[in-house]
Design a protein around this motif. Structure first.
Motif, PDB file in Angstrom:
ATOM      1  N   VAL A   1     -20.346 -21.596  -7.490  1.00 40.80           N
ATOM      2  CA  VAL A   1     -21.654 -21.766  -6.847  1.00 40.80           C
ATOM      3  C   VAL A   1     -22.270 -20.410  -6.518  1.00 40.80           C
ATOM      4  O   VAL A   1     -23.458 -20.176  -6.750  1.00 40.80           O
ATOM      5  N   ALA A   2     -21.482 -19.498  -6.000  1.00 36.17           N
ATOM      6  CA  ALA A   2     -21.992 -18.167  -5.653  1.00 36.17           C
ATOM      7  C   ALA A   2     -22.435 -17.413  -6.905  1.00 36.17           C
ATOM      8  O   ALA A   2     -23.492 -16.772  -6.922  1.00 36.17           O
ATOM      9  N   PHE A   3     -21.646 -17.487  -7.957  1.00 40.10           N
ATOM     10  CA  PHE A   3     -21.982 -16.821  -9.210  1.00 40.10           C
ATOM     11  C   PHE A   3     -23.285 -17.381  -9.784  1.00 40.10           C
ATOM     12  O   PHE A   3     -24.163 -16.634 -10.203  1.00 40.10           O
TER      13      PHE A   3
ATOM     14  N   PHE B   1     -26.254 -16.321  -7.641  1.00 35.44           N
ATOM     15  CA  PHE B   1     -26.514 -14.890  -7.772  1.00 35.44           C
ATOM     16  C   PHE B   1     -27.313 -14.581  -9.036  1.00 35.44           C
ATOM     17  O   PHE B   1     -28.191 -13.724  -9.030  1.00 35.44           O
ATOM     18  N   PHE B   2     -27.016 -15.279 -10.121  1.00 35.43           N
ATOM     19  CA  PHE B   2     -27.696 -14.998 -11.379  1.00 35.43           C
ATOM     20  C   PHE B   2     -28.896 -15.901 -11.646  1.00 35.43           C
ATOM     21  O   PHE B   2     -29.875 -15.464 -12.251  1.00 35.43           O
ATOM     22  N   ALA B   3     -28.855 -17.153 -11.239  1.00 33.38           N
ATOM     23  CA  ALA B   3     -29.963 -18.070 -11.510  1.00 33.38           C
ATOM     24  C   ALA B   3     -31.047 -17.986 -10.443  1.00 33.38           C
ATOM     25  O   ALA B   3     -32.209 -18.279 -10.725  1.00 33.38           O
ATOM     26  N   GLY B   4     -30.721 -17.577  -9.246  1.00 35.56           N
ATOM     27  CA  GLY B   4     -31.700 -17.491  -8.163  1.00 35.56           C
ATOM     28  C   GLY B   4     -32.855 -16.554  -8.462  1.00 35.56           C
ATOM     29  O   GLY B   4     -34.027 -16.946  -8.355  1.00 35.56           O
ATOM     30  N   PRO B   5     -32.594 -15.314  -8.847  1.00 37.51           N
ATOM     31  CA  PRO B   5     -33.695 -14.400  -9.156  1.00 37.51           C
ATOM     32  C   PRO B   5     -34.558 -14.862 -10.328  1.00 37.51           C
ATOM     33  O   PRO B   5     -35.768 -14.674 -10.328  1.00 37.51           O
ATOM     34  N   VAL B   6     -33.939 -15.494 -11.320  1.00 33.47           N
ATOM     35  CA  VAL B   6     -34.710 -15.995 -12.463  1.00 33.47           C
ATOM     36  C   VAL B   6     -35.647 -17.110 -12.007  1.00 33.47           C
ATOM     37  O   VAL B   6     -36.815 -17.156 -12.392  1.00 33.47           O
ATOM     38  N   GLY B   7     -35.153 -17.993 -11.180  1.00 32.61           N
ATOM     39  CA  GLY B   7     -35.996 -19.067 -10.650  1.00 32.61           C
ATOM     40  C   GLY B   7     -37.112 -18.535  -9.776  1.00 32.61           C
ATOM     41  O   GLY B   7     -38.245 -19.017  -9.831  1.00 32.61           O
ATOM     42  N   ALA B   8     -36.812 -17.553  -8.963  1.00 31.99           N
ATOM     43  CA  ALA B   8     -37.841 -16.957  -8.099  1.00 31.99           C
ATOM     44  C   ALA B   8     -38.913 -16.264  -8.931  1.00 31.99           C
ATOM     45  O   ALA B   8     -40.109 -16.366  -8.631  1.00 31.99           O
ATOM     46  N   PHE B   9     -38.511 -15.575  -9.993  1.00 26.90           N
ATOM     47  CA  PHE B   9     -39.474 -14.918 -10.867  1.00 26.90           C
ATOM     48  C   PHE B   9     -40.367 -15.945 -11.565  1.00 26.90           C
ATOM     49  O   PHE B   9     -41.583 -15.773 -11.645  1.00 26.90           O
TER      50      PHE B   9
END
Length: 56
Positions: A16-18, A21-29
């Motif tokens: 979940v953390a991994f 960490f990687f999908a969160g910024p892509v979704g925010a962008f």
């Protein structure tokens, strides 16, 4: 049994953390790029639409 449960939860937490960490910024962008355009036309699409309307 308790060690197995602890290992499973630990692995799940790492996954979940991994992912976050990687999908969160892509979704925010992606969300930031959509903006608040709202319904309707704007820019070149609006000019084209008005040109077609005036031709009638």
């Amino acid at each position: 049994m308790r060690i197995r449960t602890h290992r499973t939860l630990s692995t799940l937490l790492r996954i979940v953390a991994f992912t976050a960490f990687f999908a969160g910024p892509v979704g925010a962008f992606a969300y930031a790029q959509t903006g608040d355009k709202g319904p309707g036309l704007s820019g070149a699409g609006f000019v084209l639409y008005m040109s077609i309307q005036r031709g009638r």
